[in-house]
Design an enzyme around this catalytic site. Structure first.
Site, PDB file in Angstrom:
ATOM      1  N   ARG A  43      45.619  43.500 -36.297  1.00 59.99           N
ATOM      2  CA  ARG A  43      45.514  44.203 -35.012  1.00 59.99           C
ATOM      3  C   ARG A  43      45.911  43.342 -33.817  1.00 59.99           C
ATOM      4  O   ARG A  43      46.103  43.840 -32.717  1.00 59.99           O
ATOM      5  CB  ARG A  43      44.100  44.794 -34.830  1.00 59.99           C
ATOM      6  CG  ARG A  43      43.004  43.785 -34.713  1.00 59.99           C
ATOM      7  CD  ARG A  43      41.614  44.435 -34.792  1.00 59.99           C
ATOM      8  NE  ARG A  43      40.977  44.619 -33.494  1.00 59.99           N
ATOM      9  CZ  ARG A  43      39.677  44.797 -33.322  1.00 59.99           C
ATOM     10  NH1 ARG A  43      38.857  44.860 -34.372  1.00 59.99           N
ATOM     11  NH2 ARG A  43      39.158  44.944 -32.142  1.00 59.99           N
ATOM     12  N   ARG A  60      28.727  45.068 -27.474  1.00 60.48           N
ATOM     13  CA  ARG A  60      29.347  43.947 -28.201  1.00 60.48           C
ATOM     14  C   ARG A  60      28.640  42.659 -27.782  1.00 60.48           C
ATOM     15  O   ARG A  60      29.074  41.970 -26.857  1.00 60.48           O
ATOM     16  CB  ARG A  60      30.841  43.863 -27.883  1.00 60.48           C
ATOM     17  CG  ARG A  60      31.671  45.005 -28.458  1.00 60.48           C
ATOM     18  CD  ARG A  60      33.149  44.826 -28.148  1.00 60.48           C
ATOM     19  NE  ARG A  60      34.004  45.612 -29.001  1.00 60.48           N
ATOM     20  CZ  ARG A  60      34.594  46.753 -28.644  1.00 60.48           C
ATOM     21  NH1 ARG A  60      34.404  47.260 -27.442  1.00 60.48           N
ATOM     22  NH2 ARG A  60      35.374  47.400 -29.501  1.00 60.48           N
ATOM     23  N   ARG A  99      25.044  45.764 -31.230  1.00 60.16           N
ATOM     24  CA  ARG A  99      25.659  45.214 -32.443  1.00 60.16           C
ATOM     25  C   ARG A  99      25.353  43.734 -32.489  1.00 60.16           C
ATOM     26  O   ARG A  99      25.539  43.026 -31.491  1.00 60.16           O
ATOM     27  CB  ARG A  99      27.162  45.440 -32.414  1.00 60.16           C
ATOM     28  CG  ARG A  99      27.847  44.725 -33.577  1.00 60.16           C
ATOM     29  CD  ARG A  99      29.294  45.030 -33.645  1.00 60.16           C
ATOM     30  NE  ARG A  99      30.052  44.312 -32.644  1.00 60.16           N
ATOM     31  CZ  ARG A  99      31.360  44.496 -32.446  1.00 60.16           C
ATOM     32  NH1 ARG A  99      32.006  45.391 -33.179  1.00 60.16           N
ATOM     33  NH2 ARG A  99      32.003  43.815 -31.545  1.00 60.16           N
ATOM     34  N   CYS A 158      32.860  54.284 -33.194  1.00 58.49           N
ATOM     35  CA  CYS A 158      32.850  53.461 -31.978  1.00 58.49           C
ATOM     36  C   CYS A 158      34.170  52.701 -31.796  1.00 58.49           C
ATOM     37  O   CYS A 158      34.322  51.962 -30.836  1.00 58.49           O
ATOM     38  CB  CYS A 158      31.658  52.507 -31.963  1.00 58.49           C
ATOM     39  SG  CYS A 158      31.708  51.290 -33.266  1.00 58.49           S
ATOM     40  N   ASN A 166      38.918  50.223 -35.338  1.00 61.26           N
ATOM     41  CA  ASN A 166      39.869  49.152 -34.996  1.00 61.26           C
ATOM     42  C   ASN A 166      40.054  48.216 -36.186  1.00 61.26           C
ATOM     43  O   ASN A 166      41.174  47.923 -36.601  1.00 61.26           O
ATOM     44  CB  ASN A 166      39.378  48.338 -33.790  1.00 61.26           C
ATOM     45  CG  ASN A 166      39.002  49.218 -32.615  1.00 61.26           C
ATOM     46  OD1 ASN A 166      39.445  50.340 -32.530  1.00 61.26           O
ATOM     47  ND2 ASN A 166      38.178  48.704 -31.733  1.00 61.26           N
ATOM     48  N   ASP A 167      38.937  47.753 -36.725  1.00 59.07           N
ATOM     49  CA  ASP A 167      39.040  46.874 -37.892  1.00 59.07           C
ATOM     50  C   ASP A 167      39.349  47.658 -39.165  1.00 59.07           C
ATOM     51  O   ASP A 167      40.094  47.194 -40.021  1.00 59.07           O
ATOM     52  CB  ASP A 167      37.752  46.060 -38.071  1.00 59.07           C
ATOM     53  CG  ASP A 167      37.767  44.814 -37.203  1.00 59.07           C
ATOM     54  OD1 ASP A 167      38.806  44.122 -37.188  1.00 59.07           O
ATOM     55  OD2 ASP A 167      36.761  44.537 -36.516  1.00 59.07           O
TER      56      ASP A 167
HETATM   57  C1  PEP Z   1      36.025  48.181 -34.432  1.00 62.67           C
HETATM   58  O1  PEP Z   1      36.380  47.311 -35.216  1.00 62.67           O
HETATM   59  O2  PEP Z   1      36.481  49.340 -34.443  1.00 62.67           O
HETATM   60  C2  PEP Z   1      35.025  47.897 -33.404  1.00 62.67           C
HETATM   61  C3  PEP Z   1      34.519  48.853 -32.659  1.00 62.67           C
HETATM   62  O3  PEP Z   1      34.648  46.612 -33.219  1.00 62.67           O
HETATM   63  P1  PEP Z   1      35.554  45.488 -32.488  1.00 62.67           P
HETATM   64  O4  PEP Z   1      36.690  46.204 -31.828  1.00 62.67           O
HETATM   65  O5  PEP Z   1      34.641  44.809 -31.548  1.00 62.67           O
HETATM   66  O6  PEP Z   1      35.973  44.642 -33.629  1.00 62.67           O
HETATM   67 MG    MG Z   2      35.264  45.482 -35.462  1.00 60.88          MG
END
Ligand code: PEP
Ligand code: MG
Length: 536
Positions: free
Chosen positions: A461, A293, A329, A498, A450-451
């Site tokens: 979130r 990240r 990334r 991821c 996650n997103d």
């Molecule tokens: C996600 O969104 O799943 C991700 C891995 O990126 P971040 O949690 O950094 O937004």
């Molecule tokens: Mg993300």
């Protein structure tokens, strides 16, 4: 019983006697001397002896914590040979007609102050190193024994802060854990603690009168419990025993393949947020870095990190991973990750706002600075890049064009770089739905669950009230993952996950059935996921 909270830099439980580290008085007296030649000689002799000590420490650390972590002692040795530093001490002795101890102390203070005044966080942290080497030389000059001998047997060590050399000198068989008032998660102390595999807390406001009392370090919750009652003690003793057994079993999986009984292999990589996390990734036997990240490099700074700064960070990660793949990334700033110097305006709905690739494509110079740094790091190992928050083919094409421009700029200057594969994060429903088209453009997909969950399930979130219904394992998400894998494979892209869901071992079997090629998880989940895969 009382509990004090702090920040955990490494998980685990420790129970034992609390011991407050007391150092010898290190005040240095200023003594006037006319014989500057004799003082300068004393300085050089002490410097040589200090270098010998550092060599011994380096060899010890090399065996115990590996070459990356041992490197700090090599760096200290080199600092003691630094002509500017050496000359500054010599000049101070001569011009002020003072003893070597005082000259070393004041030179060390001046340098430390200079480093502290720098904007770069990395340089700031070098202030501790310069103090460390100066104290070592002073101690040798004063004829005192090696430092770090304050540790009692089998104790939880409490200290205001620990110098890197003190941390590594701790005898692991005697020290159960350490707890410091100061320190940062980027400091060597924190890095070494994680590597040494003992629970550690920083930022703990302990009191001198804790000394000698029974304590518990809860490295999972960032808590120090002093004089626990019997029930609490029993609970923690139980947890410690099961932790130990679990760890032992997991350790046996290091160096083993992540392959199912049916022979299906999955690449098991680590998610990291900074250079220092490489240690934890390696410690947990990560087969690569699946998500670096990179925005944390921007968040740590008060201004845009330069190409050199970024190159340095990426190169460290790549070299640290020694030939294993590293996926960086590109900047995912915006939403919850903000830095003032970007000048981003307040937004009603920042998660769906001006963030990530949207900002990067609007600021091509800033973006290309990062891309050049990534390209340059690729000269030192296997590097891939991935673009976050993609919703369209044209975004990918524009990012790739800027990457091409970055390549040309480096070529023109004759700066070397390697081959960098390009991929995208699949973290918007739009990207899922056009994954067949996107697959034509890139080498791989990495699904950011996650997103993707937040956008698909319409659940913020960050909103704690929604925690109970935030479900990344929702059938909608699982169907999306399957769709992305199929579209990716049809068009020659490998597909990984991821997001945090990748570490959910109740779904590992499903992911394998879908044909997921890679799982990138927090370092501490690597061995549990490997265990699960090997049992499928
Ligand atoms: C996600 O969104 O799943 C991700 C891995 O990126 P971040 O949690 O950094 O937004
Ligand atoms: Mg993300």
């Amino acid at each position: 019983m009382e509990a004090v909270t702090g920040r955990s830099v490494y998980g685990g439980i420790a129970i034992g006697k609390l011991s407050v580290l007391r150092r010898e008085d290190t005040t240095v007296k200023r003594i006037r001397t006319e014989d500057y030649k004799a003082e300068t000689e004393r300085f050089h002799k002490a410097r040589k002896d200090a270098k010998k000590e550092l060599k011994v420490l380096y060899d010890k650390a090399l065996k115990e914590v590996g070459s990356i972590n041992a490197m700090i002692f090599e760096v200290h040795r080199m600092m003691l040979d630094d002509p500017d530093y050496v000359e500054a001490v010599e000049n101070t002795i001569k011009s002020q007609k003072i003893n070597a101890e005082y000259a070393v102390a004041s030179t060390g203070d001046n340098y430390a102050e200079m480093f502290m005044g720098m904007e770069d966080e990395y340089m700031k942290e070098r202030a501790a190193d310069i103090k460390d080497i100066s104290n070592r030389v002073i101690r040798v000059l004063q004829g005192k024994n090696s430092d770090g001998e304050g540790a009692d047997t089998h104790v939880i060590l409490l200290a205001d802060d620990l110098a890197p050399s003190e941390t590594v000198q701790l005898d692991k068989s005697k020290v159960l854990s350490f707890v410091t008032m100061g320190g940062s998660s980027n400091s060597h102390t924190a890095i070494l603690a994680r590597t040494m595999n003992i629970p550690a807390l920083i930022g703990v406001d302990y009191r001198e009168d804790f000394d000698g009392k029974l304590g518990i370090v809860d490295g999972y919750r960032g808590k120090l419990i002093v004089e626990p009652d019997e029930d609490t003690l029993k609970v923690y003793e139980k947890r410690m025993a099961s932790d130990r057994e679990r760890k032992r079993l997991l350790e046996e999986l290091k160096g083993k393949e992540t392959v199912s009984t049916g022979g299906q292999k999955v690449n098991l990589y680590a998610n990291i947020s900074g250079v220092s996390d490489v240690v934890t990734a390696l410690q947990n036997d990560a087969e690569g870095i699946g998500l670096f990240r990179s925005e944390f490099l921007y968040l740590e700074n008060n201004t845009y990190p330069t190409e050199e700064q970024q190159f340095g960070a990426y190169k460290s990660v790549v070299e640290g991973m020694a030939g294993r793949p590293v996926i960086i990334r590109t900047l995912d700033i915006g939403a919850d990750k903000k830095a003032d110097y970007f000048g981003l305006l307040h937004e009603e709905n920042p998660a769906m706002g001006y963030r990530a690739i949207r900002i990067c494509l609007d600021r091509p110079d800033m973006f290309k600075t990062q891309l050049r740094a990534i390209l340059r790091a690729s000269y030192y190992g296997k590097v891939s890049v991935m673009y976050p928050m993609i919703i369209s083919v044209s975004e990918v094409q524009r990012a790739k064009n800027l990457m091409e421009e970055a390549r040309e700029e480096l070529s023109q200057k004759g700066i070397p770089f390697g081959k960098v594969n390009e991929g995208i994060m699949i973290e918007t429903p739009a990207a899922v739905m056009i994954s067949d088209l996107l697959a034509e453009e890139v080498d791989f997909f990495s699904i950011g669950t996650n997103d993707l969950s937040q956008y698909t399930l319409a659940l913020d979130r960050q909103n704690a009230k929604l925690d109970a219904i935030y479900d990344p394992g929702h059938p909608a998400i699982l169907r999306m993952i399957e769709m992305v894998v199929n579209n990716g494979h049809k068009h020659g892209c490998w597909v990984g996950i991821c997001g945090e869901l990748g570490a959910d071992t109740s779904l590992t079997e499903k992911f394998l059935k879908m044909g997921v090629d890679e799982l990138s998880v927090s370092p501490s989940y690597i061995l549990p996921v490997r265990e699960r895969v090997r049992n499928i």
